[in-house]
Write a protein that holds these residues in place. Structure first.
Motif, short mmCIF file in Angstrom:
data_model
loop_
_atom_site.label_atom_id
_atom_site.label_comp_id
_atom_site.label_asym_id
_atom_site.label_seq_id
_atom_site.Cartn_x
_atom_site.Cartn_y
_atom_site.Cartn_z
N UNK A 295 0.84 -1.19 0.00
CA UNK A 295 0.00 0.00 0.00
C UNK A 295 0.87 1.24 0.00
N UNK A 296 0.28 2.36 -0.39
CA UNK A 296 0.98 3.65 -0.43
C UNK A 296 0.32 4.60 0.56
N UNK A 297 1.12 5.52 1.09
CA UNK A 297 0.61 6.54 2.00
C UNK A 297 1.21 7.88 1.64
N UNK A 298 0.52 8.96 2.00
CA UNK A 298 1.08 10.30 1.80
C UNK A 298 0.94 11.08 3.09
N UNK A 299 1.70 12.15 3.20
CA UNK A 299 1.83 12.80 4.50
C UNK A 299 2.06 14.30 4.39
N UNK A 300 1.81 14.97 5.50
CA UNK A 300 2.14 16.38 5.64
C UNK A 300 3.64 16.60 5.53
N UNK A 301 4.44 15.55 5.68
CA UNK A 301 5.90 15.69 5.57
C UNK A 301 6.37 15.78 4.12
N UNK A 302 5.42 15.91 3.16
CA UNK A 302 5.68 16.16 1.73
C UNK A 302 6.07 14.90 0.96
N UNK A 303 5.99 13.72 1.60
CA UNK A 303 6.45 12.50 0.95
C UNK A 303 5.30 11.52 0.68
N UNK A 304 5.61 10.57 -0.20
CA UNK A 304 4.79 9.38 -0.41
C UNK A 304 5.66 8.18 -0.04
N UNK A 305 5.08 7.26 0.71
CA UNK A 305 5.77 6.02 1.08
C UNK A 305 5.03 4.82 0.51
N UNK A 306 5.79 3.80 0.11
CA UNK A 306 5.22 2.52 -0.27
C UNK A 306 5.66 1.49 0.76
N UNK A 307 4.71 0.66 1.19
CA UNK A 307 4.94 -0.31 2.24
C UNK A 307 4.61 -1.71 1.76
N UNK B 22 10.42 5.58 -0.31
CA UNK B 22 10.00 6.90 0.17
C UNK B 22 10.55 7.94 -0.79
N UNK B 23 9.68 8.86 -1.22
CA UNK B 23 10.18 9.92 -2.09
C UNK B 23 9.40 11.21 -1.85
N UNK B 24 10.09 12.33 -2.02
CA UNK B 24 9.44 13.63 -1.89
C UNK B 24 8.53 13.84 -3.09
N UNK B 25 7.26 14.12 -2.82
CA UNK B 25 6.29 14.24 -3.90
C UNK B 25 5.96 15.68 -4.24
N UNK B 26 6.02 16.57 -3.24
CA UNK B 26 5.66 17.97 -3.45
C UNK B 26 6.50 18.84 -2.53
N UNK B 27 6.37 20.14 -2.73
CA UNK B 27 7.06 21.09 -1.86
C UNK B 27 6.20 21.54 -0.70
N UNK C 88 10.32 4.31 -12.32
CA UNK C 88 11.56 5.07 -12.39
C UNK C 88 12.18 5.32 -11.02
N UNK C 89 11.60 4.75 -9.97
CA UNK C 89 12.04 5.08 -8.61
C UNK C 89 13.51 4.74 -8.38
N UNK C 90 14.23 5.70 -7.79
CA UNK C 90 15.59 5.51 -7.31
C UNK C 90 15.69 6.14 -5.93
N UNK C 91 16.36 5.45 -5.03
CA UNK C 91 16.40 5.89 -3.64
C UNK C 91 16.93 7.31 -3.48
N UNK C 92 17.85 7.71 -4.33
CA UNK C 92 18.47 9.03 -4.19
C UNK C 92 17.77 10.12 -5.00
N UNK C 93 16.87 9.70 -5.91
CA UNK C 93 16.23 10.68 -6.78
C UNK C 93 14.70 10.65 -6.73
N UNK C 94 14.14 9.64 -6.13
CA UNK C 94 12.69 9.54 -6.12
C UNK C 94 12.15 8.99 -7.42
N UNK C 95 11.05 9.55 -7.92
CA UNK C 95 10.42 9.09 -9.16
C UNK C 95 10.41 10.19 -10.20
N UNK C 96 10.27 9.78 -11.45
CA UNK C 96 10.06 10.74 -12.53
C UNK C 96 8.60 11.17 -12.53
N UNK C 97 8.37 12.40 -12.95
CA UNK C 97 7.01 12.90 -13.07
C UNK C 97 6.49 12.68 -14.48
#
Length: 483
Positions: A286-298, A309-314, A346-355
């Motif tokens: 499952x995926x979750x999103x947060x006030x911490x600006x990230x999306x996590x997959x579990x 875990x990747x930063x999704x927004x500012x 496209x997920x990479x731990x150091x870069x997140x995902x492509x938009x």
């Protein structure tokens, strides 16, 4: 484009009161100018109106108090329904003035008849028969559609405190889960109320004062704070996940008679968990999103830490939607008004995902986002800027076609030139939009809830490839509007 248009109009006191009670205003006529929320301002004596030709169906209704959240209840009336009249079921949770006045509304809307007919004011559905005597066009529409009025059937079940979010289980739709502002997550069996609604005829029974006392099947008090994030698994029947404003996530596993809730939370977010989505293809992810600006997959098989875990927004990530027809795409909406589509491949731990896409059209926070269950590239969005927008990411800019389209729109409604080509439709007229859902069994039908009630809309230009459905064009349609 059918968008909100503004025009001068003298309002009587009666007309003002009618407009205030209805989320669907009078039909526009005469020369019009497209009005852009967050850009244009209404002058004194101006009001917004809309073009009914933009909709195959549009109607407002209410179940009493405003609802922050609702869900469509899967039914047995047909997997794919494209012919009027329609019927649908839903559950919603209220935000009443006093905590003791709250309830879960279990409702059925029947006799939904449309196909580009002039909409009837929501007040007519709710029993308000007041009409504007100086509006002959409204009278004619009412007379023409007298036999096509939808009927609202409603049952109310008492709920302790406001309902922050409510979700019906796909596999067993009579079971629904609620997140309350009291900090409790509860699961309810609404089968008796749904059965009663199913047996109701073409006339609604007045039960406005009847609020049933009904005990939940399960109450979980292990969250340390209230929350909003809750979601049933679409693959494992009865599996549930709930998250709170204290950043904790708890997994519910079904037993033969109840649920076992893991007291040890999943921990990975640093701030409030706002929304969940289960993978459409992998039962344990499952995926979750947060006030911490990230999306996590579990992955629940791999411990209590996120596997991605990747930063999704500012800014805060308020909502997410996992594409059920293309499982590598997750859409997210942010507090800054932007929304994005992320490519999980496209997920990479150091870069997140492509938009795959990123839009900054909305002027205020995104409150809901959901992929169409019938079209892989289409999604809908609601925002605090009082707009519901529909987007088709498959559309690309074609300069020749776009020039022709814009020339046409300038002739019709003086449309702005800077609209994204992917924007299919803009619906306005509801205040403080909170949540939308596509109906999973009625292609192109969207239901939305706001501070002033619900809307049911079927835009005329939403394409569907469902067999038997009528084709439509891809022209952007924007409609309206606010009183």
């Amino acid at each position: 484009m059918g968008r909100a248009v503004k025009r001068k109009k003298a309002k009587s006191k009666a007309k003002k009161e009618e407009a205030a009670s209805s989320s669907i205003p009078a039909v526009a006529s005469g020369p019009a100018k497209v009005w852009q929320p967050g850009v244009d301002e209404l002058e004194e004596g101006e009001e917004l109106q809309f073009d009914p030709q933009a909709y195959n169906y549009l109607r407002g209704f209410s179940i009493g108090w405003p609802c922050l959240s609702f869900d469509v209840v899967h039914d047995q009336l047909g997997l794919v329904r494209s012919e009027f009249p329609h019927t649908f079921y839903g559950v919603a949770g209220t935000q009443a003035e006093k905590a003791a006045w709250n309830y879960i509304g279990i409702f059925k809307i029947s006799n939904i008849n449309g196909k580009k007919r002039a909409p009837i004011p929501a007040s007519a559905v709710d029993g308000d028969s007041d009409e504007d005597s100086d509006s002959s066009s409204d009278d004619e529409a009412e007379e023409t559609n007298e036999d096509t009025k939808p009927v609202v059937h409603l049952k109310k079940v008492a709920h302790a405190g406001c309902v922050n979010r409510i979700r019906s289980m796909t596999q067993k739709p009579h079971l629904c889960a609620t997140w309350g502002d009291t900090g409790h997550v509860q699961v309810w069996d609404m089968s008796s109320f749904l059965n009663s609604l199913g047996e109701s005829g073409t006339h609604a029974h007045n039960e406005e004062d009847v609020i049933y006392k009904h005990l939940p099947l399960k109450v979980f008090s292990g969250h340390k704070d209230e929350g909003y994030a809750i979601e049933w698994s679409p693959i494992v029947t009865g599996r549930l996940v709930s998250g709170d404003c204290n950043s904790c996530i708890h997994l519910w596993e079904p037993t033969s008679s109840s649920w076992n809730v893991d007291a040890n939370p999943f921990v990975g977010h640093s701030k409030s968990v706002e929304d969940f989505q289960w993978s459409p293809t992998e039962a344990d992810v499952f995926a979750s999103c947060s006030v911490d600006k990230t999306i996590c997959l579990w992955d629940i098989r791999k411990g209590k830490k996120p596997c991605m875990t990747f930063k999704a927004h500012n800014s805060d990530v308020n909502v997410i939607s996992w594409n059920r027809l293309s499982s590598f795409m997750i859409a997210s909406g942010s507090d800054d008004g932007s929304f994005s589509v992320h490519d999980l491949r496209s997920y990479k731990a150091d870069k997140g995902t492509d938009l795959l896409a990123h839009f900054e059209y909305h002027k205020k926070a995104i409150t809901s986002i959901e992929w169409s269950p019938h079209e892989v590239s289409t999604l809908a969005v609601t925002s605090e800027d009082h707009q519901l927008t529909i987007w088709d990411l498959a559309l690309e800019r074609d300069e020749e076609e776009e020039a022709e389209f814009r020339a046409k729109m300038r002739e019709q409604a003086n449309a702005p030139d800077d609209l994204p080509p992917q924007l299919l439709f803009v619906h306005q007229g509801q205040k403080d939009l909170k949540e939308l859902h596509w109906h999973p069994q009625i292609p192109s039908m969207i239901i939305s809830t706001a501070a002033d009630g619900f809307n049911v809309l079927m835009p005329c230009n939403i394409v569907t490839t469902i067999p038997g459905a009528e084709p439509s064009n891809n022209d952007t349609t924007m409609s309206s509007a606010e009183s």
